[in-house]
Each structure stands twice: as C-alpha cells, then as structure tokens.
Design an enzyme around this catalytic site. Structure first.
Site, PDB file in Angstrom:
ATOM      1  CG  ASP A 250      -2.213   0.791   0.976  1.00  0.00           C
ATOM      2  OD1 ASP A 250      -3.291   0.160   0.964  1.00  0.00           O
ATOM      3  OD2 ASP A 250      -2.128   2.030   0.781  1.00  0.00           O
TER       4      ASP A 250
ATOM      5  CB  THR B 190     -12.424   2.259  -8.692  1.00  0.00           C
ATOM      6  OG1 THR B 190     -13.266   1.323  -8.009  1.00  0.00           O
ATOM      7  CG2 THR B 190     -11.234   1.535  -9.261  1.00  0.00           C
TER       8      THR B 190
ATOM      9  CB  THR C   4     -15.773  -2.125  -8.606  1.00  0.00           C
ATOM     10  OG1 THR C   4     -15.933  -3.044  -7.523  1.00  0.00           O
ATOM     11  CG2 THR C   4     -17.031  -2.115  -9.448  1.00  0.00           C
TER      12      THR C   4
ATOM     13  CG  ASN D  17     -36.864   2.099   0.265  1.00  0.00           C
ATOM     14  OD1 ASN D  17     -37.219   1.258   1.098  1.00  0.00           O
ATOM     15  ND2 ASN D  17     -35.620   2.543   0.199  1.00  0.00           N
TER      16      ASN D  17
ATOM     17  N   GLY E 128     -45.015  -5.978 -23.232  1.00  0.00           N
ATOM     18  CA  GLY E 128     -46.295  -5.517 -23.747  1.00  0.00           C
ATOM     19  C   GLY E 128     -47.403  -6.334 -23.137  1.00  0.00           C
TER      20      GLY E 128
ATOM     21  CB  CYS F 258     -51.538  -7.638 -17.371  1.00  0.00           C
ATOM     22  SG  CYS F 258     -53.057  -8.574 -17.476  1.00  0.00           S
TER      23      CYS F 258
ATOM     24  CE  LYS G 218     -55.364  -4.092 -17.142  1.00  0.00           C
ATOM     25  NZ  LYS G 218     -55.626  -4.108 -15.707  1.00  0.00           N
TER      26      LYS G 218
HETATM   27  N1  LIG Z   1     -15.086  -2.163   0.328  1.00  0.00           N
HETATM   28  C1  LIG Z   1     -15.790  -3.161  -0.117  1.00  0.00           C
HETATM   29  O1  LIG Z   1     -16.523  -3.831   0.616  1.00  0.00           O
HETATM   30  C2  LIG Z   1     -15.729  -3.553  -1.568  1.00  0.00           C
HETATM   31  C3  LIG Z   1     -16.497  -4.638  -2.019  1.00  0.00           C
HETATM   32  C4  LIG Z   1     -16.412  -4.989  -3.360  1.00  0.00           C
HETATM   33  C5  LIG Z   1     -15.604  -4.276  -4.233  1.00  0.00           C
HETATM   34  N2  LIG Z   1     -14.882  -3.221  -3.748  1.00  0.00           N
HETATM   35  C6  LIG Z   1     -14.007  -2.519  -4.683  1.00  0.00           C
HETATM   36  O2  LIG Z   1     -12.662  -2.747  -4.293  1.00  0.00           O
HETATM   37  C7  LIG Z   1     -11.874  -1.589  -4.577  1.00  0.00           C
HETATM   38  C8  LIG Z   1     -11.186  -1.114  -3.299  1.00  0.00           C
HETATM   39  O3  LIG Z   1     -12.179  -0.736  -2.361  1.00  0.00           O
HETATM   40  P1  LIG Z   1     -11.806  -0.360  -0.866  1.00  0.00           P
HETATM   41  O4  LIG Z   1     -13.048  -0.066  -0.162  1.00  0.00           O
HETATM   42  O5  LIG Z   1     -10.889  -1.408  -0.298  1.00  0.00           O
HETATM   43  O6  LIG Z   1     -10.967   0.975  -1.119  1.00  0.00           O
HETATM   44  P2  LIG Z   1     -10.006   1.756  -0.097  1.00  0.00           P
HETATM   45  O7  LIG Z   1      -9.901   3.131  -0.646  1.00  0.00           O
HETATM   46  O8  LIG Z   1     -10.462   1.540   1.295  1.00  0.00           O
HETATM   47  O9  LIG Z   1      -8.622   1.028  -0.233  1.00  0.00           O
HETATM   48  C9  LIG Z   1      -7.806   1.149  -1.373  1.00  0.00           C
HETATM   49  C10 LIG Z   1      -6.339   1.121  -0.914  1.00  0.00           C
HETATM   50  O10 LIG Z   1      -5.538   1.212  -2.075  1.00  0.00           O
HETATM   51  C11 LIG Z   1      -4.389   1.965  -1.719  1.00  0.00           C
HETATM   52  N3  LIG Z   1      -3.711   2.440  -2.928  1.00  0.00           N
HETATM   53  C12 LIG Z   1      -4.097   3.438  -3.744  1.00  0.00           C
HETATM   54  N4  LIG Z   1      -3.191   3.582  -4.748  1.00  0.00           N
HETATM   55  C13 LIG Z   1      -2.227   2.656  -4.553  1.00  0.00           C
HETATM   56  C14 LIG Z   1      -1.029   2.301  -5.236  1.00  0.00           C
HETATM   57  N5  LIG Z   1      -0.647   2.931  -6.358  1.00  0.00           N
HETATM   58  N6  LIG Z   1      -0.283   1.309  -4.756  1.00  0.00           N
HETATM   59  C15 LIG Z   1      -0.656   0.657  -3.637  1.00  0.00           C
HETATM   60  N7  LIG Z   1      -1.766   0.941  -2.924  1.00  0.00           N
HETATM   61  C16 LIG Z   1      -2.537   1.927  -3.391  1.00  0.00           C
HETATM   62  C17 LIG Z   1      -4.936   3.061  -0.847  1.00  0.00           C
HETATM   63  O11 LIG Z   1      -3.902   3.663  -0.061  1.00  0.00           O
HETATM   64  C18 LIG Z   1      -5.948   2.297   0.005  1.00  0.00           C
HETATM   65  O12 LIG Z   1      -5.357   1.786   1.175  1.00  0.00           O
HETATM   66  C19 LIG Z   1     -12.825  -0.575  -5.178  1.00  0.00           C
HETATM   67  O13 LIG Z   1     -12.771  -0.670  -6.580  1.00  0.00           O
HETATM   68  C20 LIG Z   1     -14.176  -1.008  -4.683  1.00  0.00           C
HETATM   69  O14 LIG Z   1     -15.211  -0.584  -5.521  1.00  0.00           O
HETATM   70  C21 LIG Z   1     -14.918  -2.861  -2.433  1.00  0.00           C
END
Ligand SMILES: NC(=O)c1ccc[n+]([C@@H]2O[C@H](COP(=O)([O-])OP(=O)(O)OC[C@H]3O[C@@H](n4cnc5c(N)ncnc54)[C@H](O)[C@@H]3O)[C@@H](O)[C@H]2O)c1
Length: 438
Positions: A5, A61, A99, A200, A240, A243, A246
């Site tokens: 990280d 993302t 994602t 909802n 279509g 039902c 309508k």
């Molecule tokens: N949080 C969830 O429950 C969940 C579930 C399914 C999918 N996702 C997907 O997973 C992805 C991550 O989500 P998240 O919630 O863990 O995000 P987050 O922001 O909590 O964690 C992402 C991590 O990536 C690190 N990072 C960023 N750039 C970096 C680099 N160049 N090198 C190394 N580390 C780097 C950041 O410092 C951070 O710690 C997203 O695309 C999200 O949509 C998340």
C-alpha cells in the site's frame, strides 16, 4: 501474501499483525498469518512483484464529481507493476479485483503495463479480472463462503493459478471474458440498488394507500417462480400485453394523484418506450424500406395483440415510410380468432392487411427481417436468407459476434454503425452471437 500500500500506516499495521480496517475475524486472521510467517507488508511494490506470482489489484475506484469513475489509482499501480516487471524474468499475473467498468482491463491495464514494462501481454504477463462481491461488515464470512466466483480472462489458459487458488472455495466458479467479469459486478450492485428503491417506492405508495407494505412484500417475495426468480431477466425486447403496461400506468398514476414522487415506477413505461424506439432506429439505420416482420404477438405462445410491442414497432415503421410485410404463426395456421381477429380488423386494419400466410415470400421480399418474440427457429430463417439481407433479432440482446459470419445479420438493435457502412456489418447467426462491428 505480501500486502502493498502507499499508505504507511496501513503497511505498518499489517506488518505488525493488525487489521488496518475493522471487520469481524480479520484481526485474528491477520495475526495468525503474521505469526506463521505467511503474511508480509511493504511499500516496496517492486520487491513484492519480484517475490510473487500474482498481483491482486485492490486499489480504490471512487466517483469523480461528475459521477464518472476515477481509475487513476488503477493506472498508477499498473505503471508501477509494469516498471517492476522490467527486471522480472518469470511470467506474472495481474488480477484486477477493484470494481472497474468494462474495457478497463483491455484499454487501460494491459497497455499501461506493456508501456511501463516493455513486455507483452499474454507472453510475459497476463491480466485477469476477479471482481469482489463481499460486503463490508461481513467481508471475511462472504469471502470464505461466496455464492459465485468470477474469473475473467480473454485466454482462459491464464486462469490456471486462480483456479488453483479458489479450488477449495464453495462458491460456483464462472470462467468468462474480461468484459463480462468487469460488468457483472456493476449489474449486481445496480440490481441491489434497484431492489431497495423498488421496495421503498412500493412501501411509500402502500403507506399512502393505507395498505400494509410488509404484508404485501411478504406475499410478493413468496412467489419464487415469477418474482424472486430468474424470470424476466433475459435482455430482449420491450414488454407488452394486456396487463403489464396497464398496471404499471395505474400505479404511476395513483402515485401522481397522491402527489408522491416515485421516479422508479414513473420511469418504467418511458424506459420500455425507449427500448422499442431503439429497435425502430436499428431498422431505419439500415436505410432499407422493405421490412419483413416475423411474429406479431407480444410473447411466444400467445396470440394477444393488445399493446404488442411488435404492433407498436410496425406502426412506427409505417409512419417512417417503410413497406412492411408480416408473418405470424397464428395467422398462417388460421388460429387468429375472437378478440384478436376483431382487434386486427377494428383497431389496426392497416396492419391486418400487411399480414401474410406465406413466410418464404415475406422473407424473400424483405431487405430487413425483424424477428419478433414469436418466431421460427433460426435454421428455418437462415435457410431462407440471402447474403444481402439484414436480420434484426428482437428476442435476445446477445453478445457481439466476431467475424467471419455467414450472413449480414444483426441481432442487436442499436443503430450503429452508420448506414453508409453496410460493408462493415458482418454477419451473425440469428441465435449466435450478433453483430455490428468493424
Ligand atoms: N469495500 C468493499 O466492501 C468492496 C467490495 C467490493 C468491491 N470493492 C471494490 O474494491 C476496490 C477497493 O475498495 P476499498 O473499499 O478497499 O478501497 P479503499 O480506498 O479503502 O482502499 C484502497 C487502498 O488502495 C491503496 N492504494 C491506492 N493507490 C495505490 C497504489 N498505487 N499502490 C498501492 N496501494 C494503493 C490506498 O492507499 C488504500 O489503502 C474498489 O474498486 C471497490 O469498488 C470494495
């Protein structure tokens, strides 16, 4: 496992056996991994790449201000992985777990890694997509007991290490393309959001109508044949019949009278109309005027013509100056009786006169053949087609085909490519994968 990280606090925590996020069971798992010497953490990505076979990319993302996806962290980490690969001799796998929208692996990840590494995708490294379905708050449990595991790659030979990795997992494994793997995560989340919003809006309407919404939804959810089921989830033509339109209109109108803002319920009919309009546009985009329509009623196995989207489609095509001929099984078999015969004769006589009992002639005379809900099997139709004819199959929005194909057929009714590019329309079997491309 080597966790990487850019955030030193996360690295420090993971390195000392602590979870950097709060999730049930995660602390214990990380502490155990650390004690057993199976888990390491570093900010040195080059080191991690050199000492591993697979890089799982799980960077954030987030949304940009305009709602579009910020993939800058994906790009940056691909650049860094690419640089690290320069000095690595062994094959390396990069698995996108973040994602990302369809096309990201192909048009962002692969070219970025190739440019930064000077190496070639499929030869020196492979990019796969393995979307994450776990929910925050029960992430570990969801990971250990998933419903599905999606493994995407354009060459399935690259999935071998992922197959091994998930071999013990109880989830159903789907091996698919990069694009499907990328898209499916969005489809799941969009559907979950749609379900919440639907419940909802129904709840809000029920409350105003003094109806117990929970009792309504209890009955609703008990129907696992049509409601909580696979029914109605195959992309195809507009709905279509007597039902659905309508009743949807009645609900939306009831909300309006109660001065309730229920945008989802209100959007159903316009969305259906827009879908029908795309079919019209696809026919018009061919610039052909002689149109054959196979199948008239709104769904296979019925002869109900009230609010049939095929009838609506034909009305629109006639309005655009097309010459339309229609073949329908019920007409050909003389089964059109009672209400429908009356409906054709009284309500849509201008369409009634276009009906033919001679399928071969309808196909022969058509420049464009529109295959509706109620139709013949594709072998019968293919046997009658000429190479200069277009087919627009409304029954299913299938995948885009790869050339070469036998006929200039399209099943996707999107209007591209431009009409003057008829040579660019390669052919596709009617039920096979469709369609329009270079
Ligand atoms: N949080 C969830 O429950 C969940 C579930 C399914 C999918 N996702 C997907 O997973 C992805 C991550 O989500 P998240 O919630 O863990 O995000 P987050 O922001 O909590 O964690 C992402 C991590 O990536 C690190 N990072 C960023 N750039 C970096 C680099 N160049 N090198 C190394 N580390 C780097 C950041 O410092 C951070 O710690 C997203 O695309 C999200 O949509 C998340």
């Amino acid at each position: 496992m080597i966790g990487v990280d850019v955030n030193p606090i996360k690295v420090e925590m993971l390195g000392s056996g602590h979870a950097p996020v709060s999730e049930p069971s995660l602390n214990e798992l990380i502490a155990e991994g650390r004690r057993a010497g199976r888990l390491h953490a570093t900010m040195d990505l080059k080191l991690a790449v050199s000492q591993s076979e697979i890089s799982f990319l799980c960077v954030g993302t987030p949304s940009l201000h305009n709602g579009s996806l910020d993939v800058s962290a994906v790009k940056r980490s691909c650049e860094e992985i690419g640089k690290a690969l320069r000095s690595k001799k062994e094959f390396h796998w990069i698995v996108l777990r973040s994602t990302v929208l369809p096309g990201t692996a192909k048009s962002l990840a692969i070219p970025t890694i190739e440019a930064a590494s000077g190496k070639r995708s499929d030869v020196d490294f492979a990019v796969c997509v393995n979307p994450e379905f776990m929910r925050e708050g029960c992430g570990v449990a969801d990971f250990l007991n998933p419903t599905v595991i999606v493994l995407g790659a354009d060459d399935h030979a690259h999935l071998t290490p992922l197959r091994e990795l998930y071999a013990e997992s109880p989830g159903q494994i789907f091996e698919t393309s990069l694009g499907v793997a990328e898209m499916v995560k969005y489809v799941c989340n969009a559907f979950h959001a749609l379900k919440v919003t639907f419940a909802n809006e129904i709840g809000t309407l029920c409350q105003q109508l003094d109806v117990d919404a929970l009792a309504v939804m209890k009955v609703f959810m008990s129907d696992t044949r049509l409601n909580i089921s696979r029914a109605y989830l195959t992309p195809g033509f507009a709905f279509g019949g007597s039902c659905l339109p309508k009743d949807v209109r009645a609900l939306a109108s009831s909300a309006k009278q109660l001065d309730l803002d229920l945008p989802l319920l209100r959007a159903i009919m316009p969305s259906n109309r827009a879908h029908l309009e795309r079919a019209v546009e696809a026919v018009l985009a061919t610039k052909c005027k002689k149109i054959g329509v196979v199948g008239l009623s709104f769904k296979s196995g019925t002869d109900d013509l009230r609010e049939s989207p095929s009838v609506q489609l034909i009305k629109r095509l006639l309005g655009e100056g097309c010459q339309v001929q229609i073949w329908d099984e019920d007409v050909s078999l003389g089964r059109l009786v009672g209400f429908n015969r009356h409906f054709i004769e009284e309500e849509i006589p201008h369409i009634g006169v276009l009906l033919s009992t001679d399928l071969e002639e309808v196909v022969r005379r058509s420049e464009v053949l529109v295959v509706g809900a109620k139709a013949l099997n594709e072998e019968t139709i293919l046997a009658m087609l000429r190479p200069d004819q277009f087919v627009i199959d409304l029954r299913s929005l299938g995948p885009v085909a790869q050339p070469p194909r036998k006929w200039p057929v399209t099943r996707c009714y999107r209007p591209s490519p431009p009409p003057d590019r008829r040579d660019g329309l390669t052919s596709g079997a009617i039920t096979g994968e469709a369609v329009l491309h270079e």
